[in-house]
Design a protein around this motif. Structure first.
Motif, short mmCIF file in Angstrom:
data_model
loop_
_atom_site.label_atom_id
_atom_site.label_comp_id
_atom_site.label_asym_id
_atom_site.label_seq_id
_atom_site.Cartn_x
_atom_site.Cartn_y
_atom_site.Cartn_z
N ALA A 235 6.14 1.93 7.43
CA ALA A 235 4.91 1.42 8.03
C ALA A 235 3.80 2.40 7.72
O ALA A 235 3.97 3.62 7.88
CB ALA A 235 5.07 1.26 9.53
N VAL A 236 2.65 1.88 7.29
CA VAL A 236 1.49 2.71 6.99
C VAL A 236 0.36 2.28 7.92
O VAL A 236 -0.02 1.11 7.94
CB VAL A 236 1.06 2.56 5.51
N VAL A 237 -0.16 3.23 8.68
CA VAL A 237 -1.22 2.94 9.65
C VAL A 237 -2.48 3.67 9.22
O VAL A 237 -2.46 4.89 9.01
CB VAL A 237 -0.82 3.38 11.07
N GLU A 238 -3.57 2.93 9.07
CA GLU A 238 -4.85 3.57 8.73
C GLU A 238 -5.43 4.18 10.00
O GLU A 238 -5.78 3.48 10.95
CB GLU A 238 -5.82 2.55 8.13
N THR A 239 -5.51 5.51 10.01
CA THR A 239 -5.99 6.21 11.20
C THR A 239 -7.51 6.40 11.18
O THR A 239 -8.14 6.53 12.21
CB THR A 239 -5.31 7.57 11.33
N SER A 240 -8.08 6.45 9.99
CA SER A 240 -9.53 6.50 9.79
C SER A 240 -9.77 6.08 8.35
O SER A 240 -8.83 5.76 7.63
CB SER A 240 -10.08 7.91 10.05
N ALA A 241 -11.01 6.05 7.92
CA ALA A 241 -11.32 5.57 6.57
C ALA A 241 -10.53 6.35 5.53
O ALA A 241 -10.68 7.57 5.39
CB ALA A 241 -12.82 5.70 6.30
N GLN A 242 -9.65 5.63 4.80
CA GLN A 242 -8.84 6.22 3.72
C GLN A 242 -7.92 7.34 4.18
O GLN A 242 -7.49 8.18 3.38
CB GLN A 242 -9.75 6.74 2.59
N THR A 243 -7.59 7.37 5.46
CA THR A 243 -6.63 8.34 6.00
C THR A 243 -5.50 7.55 6.65
O THR A 243 -5.75 6.63 7.44
CB THR A 243 -7.28 9.27 7.04
N TYR A 244 -4.25 7.91 6.32
CA TYR A 244 -3.12 7.09 6.74
C TYR A 244 -2.04 7.94 7.41
O TYR A 244 -1.85 9.12 7.07
CB TYR A 244 -2.51 6.37 5.53
N ALA A 245 -1.32 7.32 8.33
CA ALA A 245 -0.10 7.89 8.91
C ALA A 245 1.07 7.07 8.39
O ALA A 245 1.01 5.84 8.36
CB ALA A 245 -0.15 7.86 10.43
N TYR A 246 2.14 7.74 7.97
CA TYR A 246 3.30 7.08 7.37
C TYR A 246 4.51 7.23 8.29
O TYR A 246 4.80 8.32 8.79
CB TYR A 246 3.64 7.71 6.02
N TYR A 247 5.22 6.12 8.48
CA TYR A 247 6.45 6.12 9.28
C TYR A 247 7.56 5.52 8.43
O TYR A 247 7.40 4.45 7.84
CB TYR A 247 6.26 5.31 10.56
N ASN A 248 8.71 6.20 8.39
CA ASN A 248 9.79 5.79 7.51
C ASN A 248 11.11 5.72 8.27
O ASN A 248 11.33 6.46 9.24
CB ASN A 248 9.93 6.79 6.35
N VAL A 249 11.99 4.81 7.83
CA VAL A 249 13.30 4.68 8.48
C VAL A 249 14.06 6.01 8.46
O VAL A 249 13.99 6.76 7.49
CB VAL A 249 14.15 3.58 7.80
N ALA A 250 14.77 6.27 9.53
CA ALA A 250 15.53 7.51 9.65
C ALA A 250 17.02 7.23 9.88
O ALA A 250 17.86 7.55 9.05
CB ALA A 250 14.97 8.38 10.77
N ARG A 251 17.37 6.60 11.01
CA ARG A 251 18.76 6.28 11.32
C ARG A 251 18.82 4.89 11.95
O ARG A 251 17.89 4.50 12.66
CB ARG A 251 19.36 7.33 12.27
#
Length: 381
Positions: A235-251
């Motif tokens: 999942a990629v969340v845009e936190t501000s203009a052209q700035t992103y937070a990335y979340y990836n599967v773990a377990r």
């Protein structure tokens, strides 16, 4: 690596066994135009994957091995050397200020052994007989004898909230508190004593983890957004203009992906971690391979072996196209599945913008495993 309209990983196409036809120097393979990828990005993914392989087979026996094609086994050292050769070649060309040799037909012919991969249609027919999804039946019935099903996946730009509100009622959860500080090996020993094995996706969606304070919610999604994200794996969340937070599967909760079910019926639930970028295969969040679109594919690493350099070939607007990709990701639907590859297409909000950018890509491609020849130890010609 996983999207009804996008990746038929979502279709749960599952199988075993594939066939190799070596392409010898005397049987020159027409490659057409070597395009649709950047040498710099292929090098980056190759280098990241090689770093994972360097951890050694004892670290990850499932993925770190030479792999095989219909009884033809490759040495792990050959796979490593092939990945190294890609970057050696790219950097040598940069220093010489010339176009990358990785886009040169003659260079590929001279410096790599090519081994053709054909699909196991017997297994595909078994799926056709078991699924009730007509679209899935139609797709699988069209797989040619000499081509691999090419599905596509993308990192999903999700609309998310950091607090539960409105339609955003379904959380992506961090690894549960009872194993936050356990290695995967330590967690495996405890098995079903752990929180993550106790609940199906449908149970998690009731909010029970928060009610019992068993795991920390990372972000909140709509119901559809949750199913899409669990399928895509990122999942990629845009936190501000052209700035992103990335979340990836773990377990995950240990429930297998069921290819006969649609994505919103799956009981498998993944716990996520925040990561620095788009991540592919890896046992732990900290060891996952950072990957890039258009040069990364997901498939069955248990049989193929992680890090395979693959050449994909298809017709586009009457022209023969070849492209190079690295096997650096996997997905639940690839368990015993060896007639399918999943191409990381890019970063999109959903089907509409994904389709607009990728509608030219085919459903089926000829695929070849490439191994650098011994003579290329110093980056060759």
């Amino acid at each position: 690596m996983n999207f009804v309209p996008v990746s038929y990983l979502a279709l749960g196409i599952v199988y075993s066994c594939f066939f190799s036809k070596p392409i010898f120097a005397t049987e020159k393979l027409e490659l057409g135009q070597l395009s649709e990828f950047k040498g710099s990005e292929l090098c980056e993914v190759s280098e990241n994957t090689l770093a994972y392989l360097q951890r050694g087979q004892a670290y990850d026996e499932k993925a770190i091995h030479g792999g095989k094609v219909n009884g033809l086994s490759f040495a792990l050292a050959e796979v490593k050397q092939t990945l190294k050769f890609i970057c050696d070649t790219y950097r040598k060309d940069v220093r010489a200020k010339k176009q990358s040799s990785l886009h040169n037909n003659s260079f590929i012919q001279q410096n790599f052994e090519l081994h053709a991969w054909e699909p196991d249609l017997t297994k595909a027919k078994q799926v056709i007989e078991t699924t009730t999804n007509q679209a899935k039946k139609n797709l699988l019935s069209r797989i040619p004898d000499d081509s691999i099903l090419l599905t596509k996946y993308y990192t999903k730009l999700v609309d998310a909230k950091y607090q539960r509100q409105g339609d955003y009622q379904h959380a992506l959860y961090d690894i549960p508190f009872d194993e936050q500080y356990l290695s995967l090996e330590q967690a495996d020993k405890l098995g079903k004593q752990l929180t993550r094995y106790q609940y199906s996706r449908q149970q998690v969606m009731t909010g029970i983890l928060e009610q019992k304070k068993l795991a920390k919610p990372l972000i909140y999604l709509t119901e559809q957004g949750l199913h899409d994200t669990l399928l895509q794996g990122t999942a990629v969340v845009e936190t501000s203009a052209q700035t992103y937070a990335y979340y990836n599967v773990a377990r995950n909760n240990g429930i297998a992906y069921d290819y006969a079910l649609n994505k919103n019926q799956q009981a498998r639930y993944w716990y996520f971690k925040q990561v620095p970028g788009v991540m592919g295969y890896g046992l732990e969040p900290e060891s996952k391979i950072e990957i890039l679109p258009q040069v990364t594919v997901a498939s069955n690493v248990a049989d193929l072996g992680l890090g395979k350099l693959l050449l994909l070939q298809y017709q586009q607007n009457g022209q023969l196209i070849s492209r190079l990709v690295i096997l650096a990701d996997e997905g639940g639907a690839f368990d015993d599945n060896l007639f399918q590859l999943d191409l990381l297409a890019g970063q999109y909000k959903g089907w509409k913008d994904y389709h607009a950018a990728n509608k030219h890509l085919p459903d089926f491609v000829k695929a070849y495993v490439l191994i650098a020849k011994d003579k290329t130890q110093s980056a060759g010609n």
